[in-house]
Motif scaffolding. Structure first.
Motif, PDB file in Angstrom:
ATOM      1  N   LEU A 131       0.830  -1.201   0.000  1.00 26.64           N
ATOM      2  CA  LEU A 131       0.000   0.000   0.000  1.00 26.64           C
ATOM      3  C   LEU A 131       0.873   1.263   0.000  1.00 26.64           C
ATOM      4  O   LEU A 131       0.659   2.181  -0.790  1.00 26.64           O
ATOM      5  CB  LEU A 131      -0.914   0.011   1.238  1.00 26.64           C
ATOM      6  N   LEU A 132       1.865   1.270   0.878  1.00 25.88           N
ATOM      7  CA  LEU A 132       2.697   2.478   1.001  1.00 25.88           C
ATOM      8  C   LEU A 132       3.570   2.690  -0.223  1.00 25.88           C
ATOM      9  O   LEU A 132       3.843   3.812  -0.627  1.00 25.88           O
ATOM     10  CB  LEU A 132       3.556   2.393   2.262  1.00 25.88           C
ATOM     11  N   GLN A 133       4.009   1.592  -0.817  1.00 22.78           N
ATOM     12  CA  GLN A 133       4.847   1.710  -2.002  1.00 22.78           C
ATOM     13  C   GLN A 133       4.057   2.318  -3.164  1.00 22.78           C
ATOM     14  O   GLN A 133       4.536   3.208  -3.849  1.00 22.78           O
ATOM     15  CB  GLN A 133       5.372   0.328  -2.381  1.00 22.78           C
ATOM     16  N   SER A 134       2.827   1.846  -3.351  1.00 22.24           N
ATOM     17  CA  SER A 134       2.092   2.346  -4.506  1.00 22.24           C
ATOM     18  C   SER A 134       1.469   3.710  -4.232  1.00 22.24           C
ATOM     19  O   SER A 134       1.384   4.550  -5.116  1.00 22.24           O
ATOM     20  CB  SER A 134       1.025   1.341  -4.945  1.00 22.24           C
ATOM     21  N   GLN A 135       1.028   3.966  -3.004  1.00 20.11           N
ATOM     22  CA  GLN A 135       0.322   5.218  -2.740  1.00 20.11           C
ATOM     23  C   GLN A 135       1.234   6.334  -2.265  1.00 20.11           C
ATOM     24  O   GLN A 135       0.991   7.490  -2.559  1.00 20.11           O
ATOM     25  CB  GLN A 135      -0.775   4.985  -1.686  1.00 20.11           C
ATOM     26  N   ALA A 136       2.238   5.992  -1.482  1.00 20.91           N
ATOM     27  CA  ALA A 136       2.997   7.054  -0.822  1.00 20.91           C
ATOM     28  C   ALA A 136       4.393   7.240  -1.398  1.00 20.91           C
ATOM     29  O   ALA A 136       5.164   8.047  -0.911  1.00 20.91           O
ATOM     30  CB  ALA A 136       3.084   6.764   0.671  1.00 20.91           C
ATOM     31  N   ASN A 137       4.711   6.473  -2.444  1.00 29.85           N
ATOM     32  CA  ASN A 137       6.022   6.598  -3.078  1.00 29.85           C
ATOM     33  C   ASN A 137       7.159   6.299  -2.101  1.00 29.85           C
ATOM     34  O   ASN A 137       8.229   6.870  -2.178  1.00 29.85           O
ATOM     35  CB  ASN A 137       6.206   7.989  -3.698  1.00 29.85           C
ATOM     36  N   LEU A 138       6.912   5.407  -1.157  1.00 32.41           N
ATOM     37  CA  LEU A 138       7.974   5.037  -0.219  1.00 32.41           C
ATOM     38  C   LEU A 138       8.735   3.844  -0.802  1.00 32.41           C
ATOM     39  O   LEU A 138       8.194   3.059  -1.563  1.00 32.41           O
ATOM     40  CB  LEU A 138       7.395   4.674   1.147  1.00 32.41           C
ATOM     41  N   TYR A 139       9.986   3.719  -0.402  1.00 30.96           N
ATOM     42  CA  TYR A 139      10.834   2.676  -0.952  1.00 30.96           C
ATOM     43  C   TYR A 139      10.973   1.506   0.030  1.00 30.96           C
ATOM     44  O   TYR A 139      11.239   1.717   1.215  1.00 30.96           O
ATOM     45  CB  TYR A 139      12.229   3.247  -1.266  1.00 30.96           C
ATOM     46  N   PHE A 140      10.759   0.323  -0.489  1.00 28.30           N
ATOM     47  CA  PHE A 140      10.907  -0.887   0.321  1.00 28.30           C
ATOM     48  C   PHE A 140      11.890  -1.844  -0.328  1.00 28.30           C
ATOM     49  O   PHE A 140      11.916  -1.978  -1.544  1.00 28.30           O
ATOM     50  CB  PHE A 140       9.559  -1.607   0.475  1.00 28.30           C
ATOM     51  N   LYS A 141      12.648  -2.508   0.505  1.00 27.06           N
ATOM     52  CA  LYS A 141      13.514  -3.599   0.047  1.00 27.06           C
ATOM     53  C   LYS A 141      12.764  -4.872   0.354  1.00 27.06           C
ATOM     54  O   LYS A 141      12.475  -5.147   1.517  1.00 27.06           O
ATOM     55  CB  LYS A 141      14.806  -3.620   0.862  1.00 27.06           C
ATOM     56  N   GLN A 142      12.439  -5.622  -0.682  1.00 28.28           N
ATOM     57  CA  GLN A 142      11.701  -6.860  -0.452  1.00 28.28           C
ATOM     58  C   GLN A 142      12.540  -8.036  -0.881  1.00 28.28           C
ATOM     59  O   GLN A 142      13.006  -8.080  -2.005  1.00 28.28           O
ATOM     60  CB  GLN A 142      10.421  -6.873  -1.280  1.00 28.28           C
TER      61      GLN A 142
ATOM     62  N   ILE B 122      11.785  -0.889   5.148  1.00 27.25           N
ATOM     63  CA  ILE B 122      11.596   0.426   4.545  1.00 27.25           C
ATOM     64  C   ILE B 122      12.889   1.236   4.591  1.00 27.25           C
ATOM     65  O   ILE B 122      13.734   1.020   5.459  1.00 27.25           O
ATOM     66  CB  ILE B 122      10.471   1.179   5.296  1.00 27.25           C
ATOM     67  N   SER B 123      13.076   2.111   3.634  1.00 22.15           N
ATOM     68  CA  SER B 123      14.118   3.128   3.738  1.00 22.15           C
ATOM     69  C   SER B 123      13.465   4.456   3.386  1.00 22.15           C
ATOM     70  O   SER B 123      13.159   4.722   2.237  1.00 22.15           O
ATOM     71  CB  SER B 123      15.271   2.813   2.783  1.00 22.15           C
ATOM     72  N   LEU B 124      13.204   5.247   4.396  1.00 22.72           N
ATOM     73  CA  LEU B 124      12.533   6.523   4.195  1.00 22.72           C
ATOM     74  C   LEU B 124      13.600   7.623   4.162  1.00 22.72           C
ATOM     75  O   LEU B 124      14.417   7.725   5.080  1.00 22.72           O
ATOM     76  CB  LEU B 124      11.548   6.748   5.352  1.00 22.72           C
ATOM     77  N   ARG B 125      13.585   8.403   3.107  1.00 23.52           N
ATOM     78  CA  ARG B 125      14.584   9.465   2.910  1.00 23.52           C
ATOM     79  C   ARG B 125      16.008   8.919   2.989  1.00 23.52           C
ATOM     80  O   ARG B 125      16.912   9.567   3.501  1.00 23.52           O
ATOM     81  CB  ARG B 125      14.386  10.597   3.927  1.00 23.52           C
ATOM     82  N   GLY B 126      16.188   7.694   2.523  1.00 26.15           N
ATOM     83  CA  GLY B 126      17.531   7.122   2.485  1.00 26.15           C
ATOM     84  C   GLY B 126      18.040   6.640   3.831  1.00 26.15           C
ATOM     85  O   GLY B 126      19.199   6.264   3.962  1.00 26.15           O
ATOM     86  N   SER B 127      17.164   6.624   4.829  1.00 27.42           N
ATOM     87  CA  SER B 127      17.601   6.187   6.157  1.00 27.42           C
ATOM     88  C   SER B 127      17.499   4.673   6.263  1.00 27.42           C
ATOM     89  O   SER B 127      16.921   4.019   5.415  1.00 27.42           O
ATOM     90  CB  SER B 127      16.754   6.864   7.240  1.00 27.42           C
ATOM     91  N   GLY B 128      18.032   4.135   7.337  1.00 25.98           N
ATOM     92  CA  GLY B 128      18.077   2.689   7.508  1.00 25.98           C
ATOM     93  C   GLY B 128      16.724   2.094   7.869  1.00 25.98           C
ATOM     94  O   GLY B 128      15.778   2.816   8.205  1.00 25.98           O
TER      95      GLY B 128
ATOM     96  N   GLY C  20      11.323   9.099   9.407  1.00 29.98           N
ATOM     97  CA  GLY C  20       9.928   9.482   9.553  1.00 29.98           C
ATOM     98  C   GLY C  20       9.192   8.457  10.384  1.00 29.98           C
ATOM     99  O   GLY C  20       9.803   7.527  10.915  1.00 29.98           O
ATOM    100  N   VAL C  21       7.867   8.652  10.511  1.00 29.22           N
ATOM    101  CA  VAL C  21       7.074   7.695  11.274  1.00 29.22           C
ATOM    102  C   VAL C  21       5.783   7.362  10.532  1.00 29.22           C
ATOM    103  O   VAL C  21       5.284   8.162   9.742  1.00 29.22           O
ATOM    104  CB  VAL C  21       6.729   8.231  12.685  1.00 29.22           C
ATOM    105  N   ILE C  22       5.289   6.163  10.793  1.00 28.02           N
ATOM    106  CA  ILE C  22       4.048   5.690  10.166  1.00 28.02           C
ATOM    107  C   ILE C  22       3.134   5.200  11.277  1.00 28.02           C
ATOM    108  O   ILE C  22       3.572   4.446  12.148  1.00 28.02           O
ATOM    109  CB  ILE C  22       4.353   4.555   9.183  1.00 28.02           C
ATOM    110  N   ASN C  23       1.909   5.658  11.265  1.00 28.87           N
ATOM    111  CA  ASN C  23       0.978   5.252  12.318  1.00 28.87           C
ATOM    112  C   ASN C  23      -0.233   4.555  11.717  1.00 28.87           C
ATOM    113  O   ASN C  23      -0.809   5.015  10.733  1.00 28.87           O
ATOM    114  CB  ASN C  23       0.523   6.495  13.087  1.00 28.87           C
ATOM    115  N   LEU C  24      -0.611   3.434  12.306  1.00 31.50           N
ATOM    116  CA  LEU C  24      -1.815   2.715  11.894  1.00 31.50           C
ATOM    117  C   LEU C  24      -2.896   3.046  12.908  1.00 31.50           C
ATOM    118  O   LEU C  24      -2.706   2.816  14.101  1.00 31.50           O
ATOM    119  CB  LEU C  24      -1.556   1.210  11.931  1.00 31.50           C
ATOM    120  N   ARG C  25      -3.996   3.585  12.409  1.00 32.75           N
ATOM    121  CA  ARG C  25      -4.992   4.089  13.351  1.00 32.75           C
ATOM    122  C   ARG C  25      -6.359   3.444  13.215  1.00 32.75           C
ATOM    123  O   ARG C  25      -6.857   3.242  12.115  1.00 32.75           O
ATOM    124  CB  ARG C  25      -5.168   5.593  13.144  1.00 32.75           C
TER     125      ARG C  25
END
Lengths: 349, 604
Positions: B61-72, B81-87, B139-144
């Protein structure tokens, strides 16, 4: 006048030699990799491929030669390579296979694989038969074996059961010495296989975790045993075992010393310990107390050859490693060569 | 600098006046993700309509909607996840505001999380250590779960059938009145996941997975000022670990996670208090050989207390403070049996001195039984230039605490590790008009003492505080909505330019794409919806010397939905990777070829 005669003779000899070789078919090079030596690079453990680098007699390096020639990845974790006859046998541990290539051209001619090659480690040849040490399934202490390979068909004809974790192999006439390093566990034996019957004929107890084995000119077999590490919970010291006619004698290292990488150059043994390299004569009666200065380093592999010491370094294990070549006459660094990822061994032709 | 901020707080309190205050609904709803106390940050919220249209993992979901990068590690396998190039451990993941990153490795596996059943997913980019604690660096991700007291009884059934004998099923029921709220969701997914590796004779051997998720949300409104909420989830993920292009695999990984949280909310005229007590348990079993009964395991139990208190000195000025206590234990086949006890407090001041301007200043300090937790501070500001333009800026210092694996892995763990620290800054420009939204953000992160496992000798590895990394980048986002009679269009596109450099090597970190983009087109006509998404993932390096890469790829996905029975029933057809592109997320681990999914969603 005498000089003239000599010159004429020399001239004639040259012409004759020249014409002789011209009459025969000219000695074409057998392939790009006929001369020089190889480096096996394990490659990343899971997500990648191991490679073979070639260094020619002038020191020029070519990386990834197997892939360049065969357009195929060699496979995951290239553990070792043995050159024999016209062939190079490349043991690819995590892909569970042995690739057979023409040693001069690197052209892939066969693959030894299937259910009988499982976690292969090292390969030796006696006559027309290959022997491959295999750990078998992970965590199974009882399924380890030496696969016997018919080199005319490159198929496994027999599995010789051995103790846990067969590693380095050494050929001594019609005997094969098998270091039982322990695989995923720990072991402390050397088993001897008779190549006539292809059965284990004796089992010798050595120190814990025998990692490397060499034979000196006198016929004595030396087995370097690392000992159990401190984090194993039952640390034991390293030992150097000397085997003559199945009689084992020991040189004991300090309680927390865990040596490895035993290698032989003429009558001198070399090994590494705690980031230093030590040497001792094959006739010595005690372990050396001082390291060889100039050779320091935490090496991934060490190999002595023709008066030089070849040491590999895997760096951060996530980028190219390096090979350092030292001249053993003055222990000076002669050359540094960039290798592939995780260079595990240097293989001479 | 540190002291100045503390004095500033004290000053603000003593000069404050208590005039009449009307607590904003917003604050009640968003907690620490409220746009108010994050005014200088980009907070992105995905609502129910995006989260629950089809069943998918949080990562997808996050990869397609939020343009976040995941290593799978291949489809359905471990995903980080690597958000803004972070670990992977530099993005905090929260469950209703409670930190749930693994105590063992500091990360979250986004393929073990189901996105379904949550009402909202909030993404807040940038350093957030003050409000969110350890690991909030990228960054942070919250499931609500959003609790609304209304008279409602609804049941949702969602069934999906997809390529590679993939079956998905979800049933959820919600019952609520003006006083009580109850929701239960049960979900299961399984797949043989044996897709072919394009261009080879191989297929994704040993890639089958099965997972079950159970969640419950219960709430009771005692009166207008008090609510009790109870959240519970349990998940069981059972995966075989798939082969690679060069090596077979015969191993298996089982993850069991359970979480329980009790939340007491209390609102006064000028304050808002929230007390959370949580128990989080995580456990994994790794079978090197799935046929063998031998396994290695790791587990951690976490007891957490989180108290947040917001006091509104006046409408334009509020003080937020909180404390977090986390007591945890861990053990495992390769872990020493250890515990740790962390205690942290924070203080934040929000002020809106004029209508166009709001800002926050904040500070946090922690104490621990085993390491030192640094003092961190932050400030952020939002200025509404005009009705269309705004400027956001923030500055923060952040940290990540060492994990159990780093500290106590046997062999190799290093109990003397320090916390990793980082400093980040960000500047963003926004344009919002009726149909159009544009955001442009630039940021920088400087991280020190990052923990890396390094070989001390070739056979003995140990983690050390060794790596210094500098990240900077640009994020661009554009959204456009248009409507012609009954035709509605929404086009959006995001692009991220990311540089993350190892300072010692002066090379880009491995597995950080410099370029990443997505674009989507959403078209609605009466009961029809069509979504087309295009993803671009730039090349990533796989060696620290930047000599080897995983190639860039483009990926196109198409979804068509049709609703019936007054929107009660929706049928969806999806085609993923429609151009049958061979691509990899991690080297030598091919991802799926063209594949299809059929989905039915029924609400009554």
């Amino acid at each position: 006048m005498k000089q003239f005669k000599l010159l004429t003779l020399l001239f004639l000899t040259l012409v004759l030699t020249y014409s002789c070789s011209e009459d025969d078919s000219p000695t074409l090079p057998l392939g790009d990799y006929e001369k020089g030596y190889f480096i096996t690079n394990e490659g990343p453990f899971q997500n990648g491929t191991g490679t073979i680098s070639h260094v020619d007699e002038t020191g020029n390096v070519t990386q990834s030669i197997f892939k360049a020639v065969n357009h195929e990845d060699l496979g995951s974790v290239v553990q070792s390579m043995t050159v024999h006859g016209d062939f190079a046998y490349i043991v690819v541990n995590n892909s569970h296979k042995v690739e057979v290539a023409n040693r001069y051209t690197m052209k892939n001619v066969a693959t030894i694989e299937g259910a009988d090659i499982k976690n292969p480690r090292y390969f030796v040849v006696v006559g027309n038969t290959g022997y491959v040490s295999n750990w078998g399934e992970a965590l199974d202490a009882t399924d380890d074996y030496i696969a016997v390979v018919d080199l005319t068909t490159n198929t496994v004809t027999k599995k010789i059961p051995v103790g846990e974790g067969p590693e380095d192999l050494l050929v001594d006439g019609n005997k094969i010495y098998v270091n039982l390093q322990g695989g995923w566990s720990q072991n402390n034996k050397v088993e001897v296989i008779d190549t006539g019957s292809n059965t284990v004929v004796s089992t010798l107890e050595v120190g814990d975790i025998p990692n490397t084995i060499v034979k000196d000119a006198s016929g004595a077999i030396w087995v370097l045993c690392g000992g159990k590490s401190s984090y194993s919970g039952a640390e034991t010291n390293g030992k150097l075992a000397k085997i003559i006619n199945n009689e084992v004698s020991f040189f004991d290292f300090g309680a927390t010393d865990h040596p490895n990488n035993l290698t032989l150059d003429a009558d001198k043994l070399y090994y590494s310990l705690n980031g230093k390299v030590y040497t001792m004569s094959t006739t010595a009666t005690e372990l050396p107390t001082a390291e060889v200065s100039g050779l320091d380093g935490f090496y991934y592999s060490v190999k002595a050859h023709d008066g030089k010491l070849y040491t590999t370094n895997a760096g951060d294990f996530k980028s190219e490693g390096s090979l350092k070549i030292f001249d053993l006459s003055d222990n000076s660094l002669k050359e540094t060569i960039i290798t592939g990822l995780i260079p595990g061994s240097v293989v001479f032709q | 600098m540190k002291y100045t901020i503390v004095f500033f707080f004290i000053g603000a309190i003593s000069f404050a006046q208590t005039d009449s205050i009307h607590l904003l609904d917003e604050v009640k709803l968003y907690g620490n993700f409220s746009p108010q106390i994050n005014s200088g940050y980009q907070v992105q919220i995905f609502n129910d309509s995006v989260v629950n249209t089809k069943q998918q993992s949080l990562g997808n979901l996050l990869q397609s909607q939020a343009n976040l990068y995941f290593k799978q590690n291949g489809n359905g396998m471990v995903s980080s996840i690597s958000l803004r190039g972070s670990g992977a451990s530099h993005t905090g993941v929260y469950w209703n505001g409670m930190a749930i990153n693994s105590s063992l490795n500091g990360q979250t596996d986004f393929n073990t999380f189901s996105a379904n059943g949550y009402n909202q997913i909030e993404i807040r980019k940038g350093g957030g250590g003050i409000l969110f604690g350890s690991g909030a660096i990228g960054g942070v991700i919250n499931l609500r779960d959003q609790i609304i007291f209304e008279d409602k009884l609804q049941t949702q059934i969602n069934l999906g059938l997809a390529s590679y004998t993939t079956q998905k099923g979800l049933i959820g029921s919600q019952y609520s009145t003006q006083k009580i709220y109850a929701k239960i969701v049960v979900e299961g997914n399984r797949s043989t996941n044996d897709y072919p590796y394009l261009g080879t004779d191989l297929h994704n051997e040993n890639g089958d997975y099965e997972n079950y998720h159970l969640k419950g949300v219960f709430a009771y409104k005692i009166n207008d000022n008090n609510q009790i909420q109870l959240f519970a989830t349990a998940a069981n993920n059972d995966r075989n670990l798939s082969r690679t292009l060069t090596a077979p695999n015969n191993s298996k990984l089982k993850n069991t996670d359970s979480r329980l949280m009790l939340h007491w909310k209390n609102f006064g005229q000028a304050y808002n208090s929230s007390l959370k007590l949580a128990y989080l348990n995580e456990e994994y079993h790794f079978y090197f050989n799935k046929e063998s009964s031998d396994y290695s395991f790791g587990k951690s139990s976490n007891y957490m207390l989180k108290y947040d208190f917001k006091y509104f000195i006046k409408n334009s000025l509020s003080l937020h403070t909180g404390l977090v206590n986390k007591y945890s234990t861990a053990n495992g086949s390769n872990l020493l049996d250890k515990y740790r006890n962390d205690f942290e407090v924070y203080l934040l001041l929000h002020q809106k001195p004029i209508d166009q301007l709001q800002y926050n200043v904040s500070v946090r300090k922690g104490f621990s039984s085993i390491y030192e937790i640094p003092l961190i501070y932050a400030a952020d500001i939002k200025y509404q230039w005009s009705s269309k333009f705004d400027i956001k800026a923030n500055f923060s210092t952040n940290y990540r605490l060492p994990t159990y694996n780093d500290l106590f892995w046997n062999p190799g763990g290093n109990p003397d590790l320090l916390a990793e620290t980082s400093t980040s800054g960000e500047l963003g420009l926004g344009y919002h008009h009726k149909k159009m939204t544009i955001n442009l953000t630039s940021y920088t992160i400087k991280s020190k003492n990052l923990i890396q496992w390094r070989p001390k000798t070739p056979s003995y590895w140990t983690p050390v505080n060794v790596q210094n990394v500098e990240n900077y980048g640009l994020e661009f986002e554009v959204k456009f909505k248009q409507r012609f009679k009954k035709h509605a269009f929404e086009i959006q596109s995001k692009y991220a330019y990311t540089i993350a450099k190892d300072k010692a090597l002066d090379k880009q970190l491995i597995y950080v794409p410099t370029h990443k983009a997505n674009a989507s087109l959403n078209y609605r006509y009466r009961n029809f919806t069509v979504n087309f998404t295009e993803l671009y993932n730039g090349k990533v390096f796989t060696t620290t010397s930047n000599t080897q890469i995983v190639s860039a790829y483009w990926l196109s996905n198409l979804e068509i939905y049709k609703s019936f029975l007054k929107q009660q029933l929706t049928i969806g057809l999806m085609a993923n990777n429609i151009w049958n592109t061979a691509y990899q997320s991690i080297a030598y681990r091919p991802m799926p070829n063209r594949n299809f999914e059929f989905n039915i969603n029924y609400k009554f």
